[in-house]
Design a protein around this motif. Structure first.
Motif, PDB file in Angstrom:
ATOM      1  N   ILE A  62      39.467  37.813  47.884  1.00 55.39           N
ATOM      2  CA  ILE A  62      39.085  38.799  48.889  1.00 55.39           C
ATOM      3  C   ILE A  62      37.579  38.736  49.161  1.00 55.39           C
ATOM      4  O   ILE A  62      37.131  38.883  50.301  1.00 55.39           O
ATOM      5  N   ALA A  63      36.786  38.462  48.123  1.00 52.84           N
ATOM      6  CA  ALA A  63      35.333  38.408  48.318  1.00 52.84           C
ATOM      7  C   ALA A  63      34.955  37.206  49.181  1.00 52.84           C
ATOM      8  O   ALA A  63      34.222  37.343  50.173  1.00 52.84           O
ATOM      9  N   GLY A  64      35.453  36.020  48.822  1.00 54.13           N
ATOM     10  CA  GLY A  64      35.108  34.811  49.582  1.00 54.13           C
ATOM     11  C   GLY A  64      35.531  34.921  51.035  1.00 54.13           C
ATOM     12  O   GLY A  64      34.762  34.621  51.965  1.00 54.13           O
ATOM     13  N   CYS A 123      31.867  33.420  44.812  1.00 55.15           N
ATOM     14  CA  CYS A 123      32.923  34.453  44.767  1.00 55.15           C
ATOM     15  C   CYS A 123      34.092  33.927  43.941  1.00 55.15           C
ATOM     16  O   CYS A 123      35.236  33.865  44.416  1.00 55.15           O
ATOM     17  N   THR A 124      33.815  33.510  42.704  1.00 57.06           N
ATOM     18  CA  THR A 124      34.859  32.850  41.906  1.00 57.06           C
ATOM     19  C   THR A 124      35.723  33.829  41.107  1.00 57.06           C
ATOM     20  O   THR A 124      36.575  33.401  40.318  1.00 57.06           O
ATOM     21  N   GLY A 125      35.528  35.118  41.279  1.00 56.11           N
ATOM     22  CA  GLY A 125      36.460  36.115  40.743  1.00 56.11           C
ATOM     23  C   GLY A 125      36.418  36.304  39.244  1.00 56.11           C
ATOM     24  O   GLY A 125      35.374  36.152  38.598  1.00 56.11           O
ATOM     25  N   GLY A 179      32.069  40.264  44.333  1.00 57.04           N
ATOM     26  CA  GLY A 179      33.418  40.420  43.775  1.00 57.04           C
ATOM     27  C   GLY A 179      33.417  40.493  42.257  1.00 57.04           C
ATOM     28  O   GLY A 179      32.431  40.862  41.618  1.00 57.04           O
ATOM     29  N   ASP A 180      34.558  40.114  41.681  1.00 55.08           N
ATOM     30  CA  ASP A 180      34.758  40.288  40.235  1.00 55.08           C
ATOM     31  C   ASP A 180      33.792  39.457  39.388  1.00 55.08           C
ATOM     32  O   ASP A 180      33.603  39.746  38.214  1.00 55.08           O
ATOM     33  N   VAL A 181      33.184  38.423  39.971  1.00 54.51           N
ATOM     34  CA  VAL A 181      32.288  37.556  39.191  1.00 54.51           C
ATOM     35  C   VAL A 181      30.922  38.220  38.957  1.00 54.51           C
ATOM     36  O   VAL A 181      30.125  37.758  38.154  1.00 54.51           O
ATOM     37  N   ARG A 219      35.888  46.631  38.792  1.00 56.29           N
ATOM     38  CA  ARG A 219      36.335  45.399  39.471  1.00 56.29           C
ATOM     39  C   ARG A 219      37.609  45.682  40.263  1.00 56.29           C
ATOM     40  O   ARG A 219      38.706  45.702  39.728  1.00 56.29           O
ATOM     41  N   LEU A 220      37.405  45.934  41.560  1.00 55.32           N
ATOM     42  CA  LEU A 220      38.472  46.372  42.461  1.00 55.32           C
ATOM     43  C   LEU A 220      38.380  45.622  43.783  1.00 55.32           C
ATOM     44  O   LEU A 220      37.315  45.151  44.165  1.00 55.32           O
ATOM     45  N   TRP A 221      39.504  45.600  44.507  1.00 54.79           N
ATOM     46  CA  TRP A 221      39.521  45.049  45.870  1.00 54.79           C
ATOM     47  C   TRP A 221      38.404  45.621  46.721  1.00 54.79           C
ATOM     48  O   TRP A 221      37.689  44.923  47.406  1.00 54.79           O
TER      49      TRP A 221
HETATM   50  C1  LIG Z   1      47.756  42.420  39.039  1.00 52.18           C
HETATM   51  C2  LIG Z   1      46.537  42.949  39.717  1.00 52.18           C
HETATM   52  C3  LIG Z   1      46.641  44.063  40.538  1.00 52.18           C
HETATM   53  C4  LIG Z   1      45.502  44.575  41.159  1.00 52.18           C
HETATM   54  N1  LIG Z   1      45.643  45.679  41.930  1.00 52.18           N
HETATM   55  C5  LIG Z   1      44.546  46.183  42.532  1.00 52.18           C
HETATM   56  C6  LIG Z   1      44.661  47.348  43.335  1.00 52.18           C
HETATM   57  O1  LIG Z   1      45.741  47.913  43.500  1.00 52.18           O
HETATM   58  N2  LIG Z   1      43.553  47.828  43.928  1.00 52.18           N
HETATM   59  C7  LIG Z   1      42.350  47.227  43.765  1.00 52.18           C
HETATM   60  O2  LIG Z   1      41.366  47.722  44.326  1.00 52.18           O
HETATM   61  N3  LIG Z   1      42.204  46.138  43.000  1.00 52.18           N
HETATM   62  C8  LIG Z   1      43.276  45.605  42.381  1.00 52.18           C
HETATM   63  N4  LIG Z   1      43.136  44.515  41.589  1.00 52.18           N
HETATM   64  C9  LIG Z   1      41.798  43.942  41.408  1.00 52.18           C
HETATM   65  C10 LIG Z   1      41.473  42.990  42.564  1.00 52.18           C
HETATM   66  O3  LIG Z   1      42.547  42.113  42.730  1.00 52.18           O
HETATM   67  C11 LIG Z   1      40.195  42.210  42.280  1.00 52.18           C
HETATM   68  O4  LIG Z   1      39.142  43.111  42.032  1.00 52.18           O
HETATM   69  C12 LIG Z   1      39.825  41.348  43.489  1.00 52.18           C
HETATM   70  O5  LIG Z   1      40.889  40.516  43.815  1.00 52.18           O
HETATM   71  C13 LIG Z   1      38.605  40.479  43.204  1.00 52.18           C
HETATM   72  O6  LIG Z   1      38.438  39.586  44.273  1.00 52.18           O
HETATM   73  P1  LIG Z   1      37.547  38.290  44.115  1.00 52.18           P
HETATM   74  O7  LIG Z   1      37.572  37.617  45.444  1.00 52.18           O
HETATM   75  O8  LIG Z   1      36.245  38.639  43.520  1.00 52.18           O
HETATM   76  O9  LIG Z   1      38.275  37.389  43.015  1.00 52.18           O
HETATM   77  P2  LIG Z   1      39.654  36.597  43.013  1.00 52.18           P
HETATM   78  O10 LIG Z   1      40.679  37.314  43.776  1.00 52.18           O
HETATM   79  O11 LIG Z   1      39.909  36.280  41.582  1.00 52.18           O
HETATM   80  O12 LIG Z   1      39.344  35.261  43.801  1.00 52.18           O
HETATM   81  C14 LIG Z   1      38.563  34.230  43.252  1.00 52.18           C
HETATM   82  C15 LIG Z   1      38.834  32.964  44.038  1.00 52.18           C
HETATM   83  O13 LIG Z   1      37.932  31.965  43.614  1.00 52.18           O
HETATM   84  C16 LIG Z   1      38.635  30.746  43.401  1.00 52.18           C
HETATM   85  N5  LIG Z   1      37.859  29.990  42.404  1.00 52.18           N
HETATM   86  C17 LIG Z   1      37.641  30.295  41.112  1.00 52.18           C
HETATM   87  N6  LIG Z   1      36.839  29.378  40.552  1.00 52.18           N
HETATM   88  C18 LIG Z   1      36.538  28.484  41.521  1.00 52.18           C
HETATM   89  C19 LIG Z   1      35.732  27.313  41.560  1.00 52.18           C
HETATM   90  N7  LIG Z   1      35.061  26.856  40.494  1.00 52.18           N
HETATM   91  N8  LIG Z   1      35.657  26.616  42.729  1.00 52.18           N
HETATM   92  C20 LIG Z   1      36.308  27.054  43.838  1.00 52.18           C
HETATM   93  N9  LIG Z   1      37.086  28.167  43.868  1.00 52.18           N
HETATM   94  C21 LIG Z   1      37.183  28.860  42.708  1.00 52.18           C
HETATM   95  C22 LIG Z   1      40.008  31.168  42.941  1.00 52.18           C
HETATM   96  O14 LIG Z   1      40.952  30.154  43.179  1.00 52.18           O
HETATM   97  C23 LIG Z   1      40.227  32.391  43.843  1.00 52.18           C
HETATM   98  O15 LIG Z   1      40.713  31.991  45.084  1.00 52.18           O
HETATM   99  C24 LIG Z   1      44.253  43.963  40.963  1.00 52.18           C
HETATM  100  C25 LIG Z   1      44.143  42.830  40.145  1.00 52.18           C
HETATM  101  C26 LIG Z   1      45.276  42.329  39.538  1.00 52.18           C
HETATM  102  C27 LIG Z   1      45.140  41.109  38.660  1.00 52.18           C
END
Ligand SMILES: Cc1cc2nc3c(=O)[nH]c(=O)nc-3n(C[C@H](O)[C@H](O)[C@H](O)COP(=O)(O)OP(=O)(O)OC[C@H]3O[C@@H](n4cnc5c(N)ncnc54)[C@H](O)[C@@H]3O)c2cc1C
Ligand SMILES: NC(=O)C1=CN([C@@H]2O[C@H](COP(=O)(O)OP(=O)(O)OC[C@H]3O[C@@H](n4cnc5c(N)ncnc54)[C@H](OP(=O)(O)O)[C@@H]3O)[C@@H](O)[C@H]2O)C=CC1
Length: 469
Positions: free
Chosen positions: A15-17, A108-110, A326-328, A343-345
Motif C-alpha cells: 500500500i505504501a509503494g 516501502c519494503t514493508g 509504511g511498515d518499514v 503499523r497500519l494500512w
Molecule cells: C493479516 C493482516 C491483516 C491486516 N489488517 C489490517 C487492517 O484491517 N487494517 C489496517 O489498517 N492494517 C491492517 N494490516 C496491516 C497492514 O496490512 C500493513 O500496515 C500495510 O500493509 C503496510 O503496507 P506496506 O506497503 O508498508 O508493506 P507491505 O504491504 O508489506 O508491502 C511491502 C512490499 O514490498 C515488497 N518488497 C519487500 N522487500 C522488497 C525488496 N527488497 N525489493 C522489492 N520489493 C520488496 C513486498 O513484496 C511488498 O509488495 C494487516 C496486516 C496483516 C498481515
C-alpha cells in the motif's frame, strides 16, 4: 543487465509503494518514475469514505502491477527485489543485476511477521500475505486444534472468523484484543459473542477517575508479496473442518515457553510459562511485525529501536534523498500530542502520500509542510463484527495517571469511551454505529474544555452534537 535512469524510484508494491506512485502520478506525471516490486500483484486503495476529516475507511484490492501504467504515463515497472542501495552514487541494484540510477528514492519494503520460536517448526505459522493465508486455510481444513498466540489485530480476527476447530488463545494480558481496546471493550466483545440471546440491553453511563493501573484490572472476569488488507479474514469463513468441534479457550497472562514436535495424535506440544502444556495441530503466531530492511547499503541509515528506518516528519531517512514509508519505517519526529505510530494500512497510506510530496518538493526545489493527517491518530476497523473507530490517545497512552474516563455502553449495540485530561478530550474508542467520529475528531483537535457539560457529553437522551454546532 538492464540500466534505467529516473528522477523518482519507489521500492515495494504494498500500500505504501503504490500510494507513493499514485501521488507522484498526480504531482509530476511528466517525469520518469520506476517502481521495483518483488511481486507482480500490488495493493491499491479503493472505495475511500470519510467518517470525518481524518477518519478514513477504505478497501484494499490486489491488482496487477501493470495496471499502474494507466495512472502514470511514464512509469516503468521492474519485477525484481532490491539487493543493494548505493546512496552516494544513487544507484539501486536488483537481484538479477538491473541498475536503476535515481535522484530520489522511497523505500516501502514493508514488514515481516515476528514469530515465536520460528526456527523450530513449520507448523508455527505467521500471517502476512496471500500465500501464508493459503497455508493457514489448509491447516484449518485438516486440523482439530490450534493454538493462537498474540493479542493484537490478527489474533482477534482469527478467533472471530474461524469455525469448526478447537481454539486455544494464549495471551499475555488479562483481557482480549489489548492492542486495540481496553478491558471494558474486551468485556463488551466477549459478552456479545458468549451470550447473544441473554443480554440486558440497558444503556449504562458512568464516569470514573481512572489510573493506568485501573485500566489493566482483570476482567476475570522472506517477503514475496504485500501484507493483507482489512477483509482478509473473510476468506477463512468458508474454510472449515466439517467434523471439527467449535470451542474457544482463552488463557490469560501467560507466554509460550517452548513448542516441540511430537509424534502423537497431535503433532505439536506447546508448553506455557504457567506450567500447562497443550497439544495441537499447529500454532498461529500473531505476534506483531518487524520492519523488512532486507537489502544491503553502502552506508547504514539511522534505525529506530525496532529496527525500522528512522524518518523525519517529511519521511526522509538520515541519508539525504532516501525517503521511506509504511511498515518499514520508525517515526522519528516529535509527534503531535494526539498521534503515535502503529503499523497500519492507514499510516502506510498517509506516510507514502507525505513521502511523495516531499520527493516532489525536493526535485522542484519547493518548501513543504507535514500533512494535517499526522495531527491525530485514527484507525477504523472491524473487530468481532463491530465497527471500531480509535481516535487519539484512546487507551490513555502516555497520559500518565492523571486522566478520567467517561463510558457509555449498551450491550451488543455500542461501547463508547472518552479519555479526558483537564476536562479536554484526548482520545476515544467508538464501537458500533455511534456516529460520533466527527464530533470526537473536532473535540480532540480543538481541545475544547468539556467540564461545563459534565456527563451530558455522553447522555444518550441529549444530542451532544447540538452543543457544538
Ligand atoms: C493479516 C493482516 C491483516 C491486516 N489488517 C489490517 C487492517 O484491517 N487494517 C489496517 O489498517 N492494517 C491492517 N494490516 C496491516 C497492514 O496490512 C500493513 O500496515 C500495510 O500493509 C503496510 O503496507 P506496506 O506497503 O508498508 O508493506 P507491505 O504491504 O508489506 O508491502 C511491502 C512490499 O514490498 C515488497 N518488497 C519487500 N522487500 C522488497 C525488496 N527488497 N525489493 C522489492 N520489493 C520488496 C513486498 O513484496 C511488498 O509488495 C494487516 C496486516 C496483516 C498481515
Ligand atoms: N483490524 C486491524 O486493524 C488489523 C491490523 N493488523 C496489523 O497487522 C500487523 C500484524 O498484526 P499482529 O501480528 O496481530 O500484531 P499486533 O502488533 O497487532 O499484535 C501483536 C500481539 O502479539 C503480542 N506479542 C508479541 N510478542 C509476543 C510473544 N513473544 N509472546 C506472546 N505475545 C506476544 C503483543 O503483545 P504486547 O503488546 O504485549 O507486545 C500483541 O498483543 C500489525 O501491524 C497490526 O496492527 C492486523 C490485523 C488486523
Amino acid at each position: 543487465m538492464s540500466k534505467f535512469k529516473t528522477k523518482y524510484l519507489v521500492i515495494g508494491g504494498g500500500i505504501a509503494g503504490v500510494t507513493c506512485v499514485e501521488t507522484l502520478a498526480i504531482l509530476h506525471p511528466e517525469e520518469n518514475l520506476v517502481i521495483v516490486t518483488a511481486s507482480s500483484l500490488v495493493k491499491r486503495v479503493t472505495n475511500v469514505s470519510f467518517y470525518a476529516k481524518t477518519v478514513v475507511k477504505f478497501d484494499v484490492a490486489d491488482t496487477e502491477a501493470s495496471s499502474l501504467m494507466k495512472i502514470h504515463p511514464n512509469l516503468k515497472i521492474v519485477y525484481d527485489s532490491l539487493k543493494f542501495l548505493d546512496t552516494k552514487n544513487k544507484i539501486a541494484l536488483t537481484d538479477d543485476g538491473t541498475e536503476v540510477h535515481y535522484e530520489v528514492v522511497c523505500v516501502c519494503t514493508g514488514g515481516l511477521p515476528k514469530l515465536i520460536d520460528s526456527n523450530k517448526s513449520k507448523r508455527i505459522l505467521g500471517i502476512r500475505d496471500t500465500e501464508s493465508v493459503k497455508e493457514f486455510q489448509e491447516r484449518l481444513t485438516n486440523g482439530n486444534r490450534m493454538v493462537i498466540v498474540g493479542n493484537g489485530g490478527i489474533a482477534s480476527e482469527i478467533v472471530h472468523a474461524t469455525t469448526g476447530i478447537q481454539k486455544v488463545w494464549v495471551i499475555r494480558d488479562d483481557y482480549i484484543s489489548a492492542t486495540f481496546v481496553d478491558p471494558g471493550a474486551a468485556e463488551f466483545f466477549q459478552n456479545s459473542f458468549k451470550n447473544k440471546s441473554n443480554v440486558n440491553n440497558q444503556t449504562v453511563l458512568k464516569r470514573h477517575v481512572f489510573t493506568e493501573e485501573d485500566t489493566v484490572v482483570s476482567l476475570n472476569k522472506d517477503i514475496k508479496s504485500a501484507a493483507l488488507g482489512p477483509d482478509w479474514y473473510k476468506k477463512l469463513e468458508n474454510t472449515k473442518n466439517e467434523s471439527g468441534e467449535q470451542e474457544l479457550e482463552i488463557i490469560y497472562k501467560v507466554e509460550v515457553e517452548s513448542v516441540v514436535e511430537i509424534n502423537e495424535e497431535y503433532a505439536l506440544e506447546v508448553k506455557l510459562t504457567n506450567g500447562r502444556s497443550i497439544k495441537c495441530d499447529f500454532v498461529v503466531s500473531a505476534t506483531g511485525v518487524e520492519p523488512a530492511v532486507n537489502f544491503a547499503w553502502d552506508r547504514e541509515p539511522k534505525r529506530g529501536p525496532d529496527g525500522g528506518l528512522a524518518v523525519n516528519e517529511f519521511q526522509e531517512t538520515s541519508i539525504k534523498d532516501v525517503f521511506a514509508a509504511g511498515d518499514v519505517v520508525f517515526a522519528d519526529w516529535q509527534t503531535s500530542p494526539h498521534w503515535f505510530q502503529l503499523r497500519l494500512w492507514t499510516q502506510a497510506r498517509q506516510m507514502a502520500g507525505m513521502a511523495a510530496k516531499s520527493m516532489h518538493a525536493r526535485i522542484v526545489n519547493e518548501d513543504i509542510w507535514q500533512d494535517f493527517c499526522f495531527e491525530l491518530f485514527t484507525h477504523c476497523t472491524t473487530l468481532f463484527g463491530y465497527r471500531v473507530v480509535l481516535l487519539g490517545k484512546y487507551n490513555g497512552q502516555g497520559l500518565g495517571r492523571d486522566y478520567e474516563i467517561l463510558l457509555r455502553t449498551t450491550p451488543q449495540k455500542e461501547y463508547i469511551k472518552f479519555v479526558l485530561q483537564n476536562g479536554r478530550l484526548q482520545g476515544a474508542i467508538l464501537i458500533g454505529e455511534t456516529d460520533l467520529e466527527e464530533m470526537c475528531e473536532n473535540l480532540i483537535l480543538d481541545q475544547i474544555d468539556l467540564s461545563p457539560f459534565g456527563d451530558d457529553i455522553l447522555n444518550p437522551d441529549i444530542d451532544i452534537d447540538d452543543y457544538f454546532d
